[in-house]
Design a protein around this motif. Structure first.
Motif: not given
Length: 398
Positions: A296-301, A351-356
């Motif tokens: 569900a996390y946008p940063g993952f995609w 740790a992954v930021g929202r920007d991916g």
């Protein structure tokens, strides 16, 4: 009625235990508790890593990684020497198998030199004299890289912490809490705890703990499972150094490497694939909450889109043992399918930021009475002692 401590440390991995020991050193007489949800220390990242004492070849000059690793090599060796814990300085070869990889060695050599790391450039012939079973067009030798058992170091730290009056609370999970003007309240599965200051070394749960205690963060922990194999059917001197490929700039991790172990054997790995559970080590282990939060996390995609081809390669190598072996055979053709035996996997808390973008360096987040170790990738185990000193200085000024 709440139990009261001057300091609490959440998480009994090697960084948490080193922090507890440092607190004891600079605040003698303080009441200190380490809270760990597992029945023993170091059961996750601290006990499921490659066991390498990293020299610091890869890290950006001026980064926390470069700074802490340079000090950590010295501190880890000194700790083992002082307490009779085993380690071996076997050195590491970073091997290039073609001209393109050989070209990238120069940049690594420059980075290591900028970090003050002892490094030596070798021709292919020189590398093969050191390691006859390894294919190399060129190589870098890091003579100060070593191996140890970080779980054993963590268990020793726990023993010393308790013997010096600390309270190690195992099988006790932090379920919530709050920060107030005078300190921190922690709710656990066994008690309510009041502390003047709290340090969270929660590893795979670092983002959840940070949010629960009001820290302002903009990242999500994405768990990546690293799969290893133990090498069998080979003599003890099959390789004398650690053997690493040249990092591929298209891939976010270092690649599959051949590692000597303290028991005299060898492992090869890890790859890196999305884990279905933050602490589920089986290939098919799934925790709906963990997997749901990742997906569900946008940063993952955005991370997947940024690294789509390497990600698909990692998945393919996880599914196909033959494809996994092909990565090893690029630099060691003498290893065959029959030589790969099962070995325990690990899970990296990335740790992954929202920007991916992956957060590459150590990340510490403070509130008035807490400090959260939000990202502690490799070389965290090597660097645990200087990281602990940094944490205690930030937390208390000492």
């Amino acid at each position: 009625m709440a139990e009261t401590f001057d300091f609490t440390v959440v998480g009994a991995g090697i960084v948490g235990l080193a922090t507890a020991r440092r607190l004891q050193e600079v605040h003698p007489g303080a009441r200190i508790a380490v809270i760990e949800k597992e029945p023993d220390p170091a059961l996750h990242q601290s006990g499921r890593n490659s066991g390498v004492i990293h020299a610091g070849v890869y890290y950006a000059p001026g980064s926390h990684k470069a700074h802490f690793c340079r000090m950590g090599v010295v501190a880890t060796r000194a700790y083992c020497d002082e307490h009779g814990l085993p380690y071996e300085i076997c050195g590491k070869l970073i091997v290039a198998t073609d001209a393109a990889e050989a070209g990238r060695l120069h940049a690594l050599h420059q980075r290591a030199t900028a970090n003050g790391i002892q490094i030596e450039a070798l021709t292919g012939d020189e590398a093969r004299k050191l390691e006859p079973h390894i294919r190399a067009e060129a190589a870098l030798l890091s003579p100060t890289t070593g191996i140890t058992d970080f779980a054993a170091i963590a268990r020793h730290m726990a023993k010393m912490f308790v013997s010096d009056g600390g309270q190690l609370r195992l099988d006790e999970a932090v379920t919530g809490g709050a920060e107030a003007a005078g300190g921190v309240t922690l709710h656990t599965t066994k008690a309510e705890i009041s502390a003047g200051k709290a340090v969270f070394c929660a590893g795979l749960g670092s983002d959840r703990m940070a949010r629960a205690f009001g820290a302002k963060i903009d990242f999500r922990v994405i768990p990546f499972r690293g799969e290893y194999f133990r090498i069998q059917n080979r003599p003890p001197d099959f390789v004398r150094h650690l053997i690493y490929p040249v990092p591929n700039p298209a891939r976010p991790f270092l690649g599959v490497h051949l590692t000597r172990k303290m028991d005299g054997g060898f492992t090869v790995g890890p790859n890196a694939v999305l884990a279905g559970a933050r602490e589920g080590y089986g290939r098919w282990d799934v925790n709906p909450r963990d997997l749901g939060e990742s997906l569900a996390y946008p940063g993952f995609w955005r991370l997947v889109a940024r690294n789509f081809a390497p990600a698909m390669g990692e998945v393919a190598a996880s599914v196909s043992k033959r494809l996994y072996l092909a990565r090893v055979r690029r630099y060691c053709a003498d290893i065959g399918m029959k030589d790969l035996a099962p070995y325990k996997p690990g899970i990296r808390a990335q740790a992954v930021g929202r920007d991916g973008r992956m957060i590459d360096d150590f990340l510490f987040v403070d509130t008035d009475h807490t400090l959260h170790v939000c990202n502690a990738p490799s070389p965290a185990a090597t660097s645990a002692i200087p990281i602990a000193a940094h944490i205690v200085t930030r937390l208390t000024g000492a």
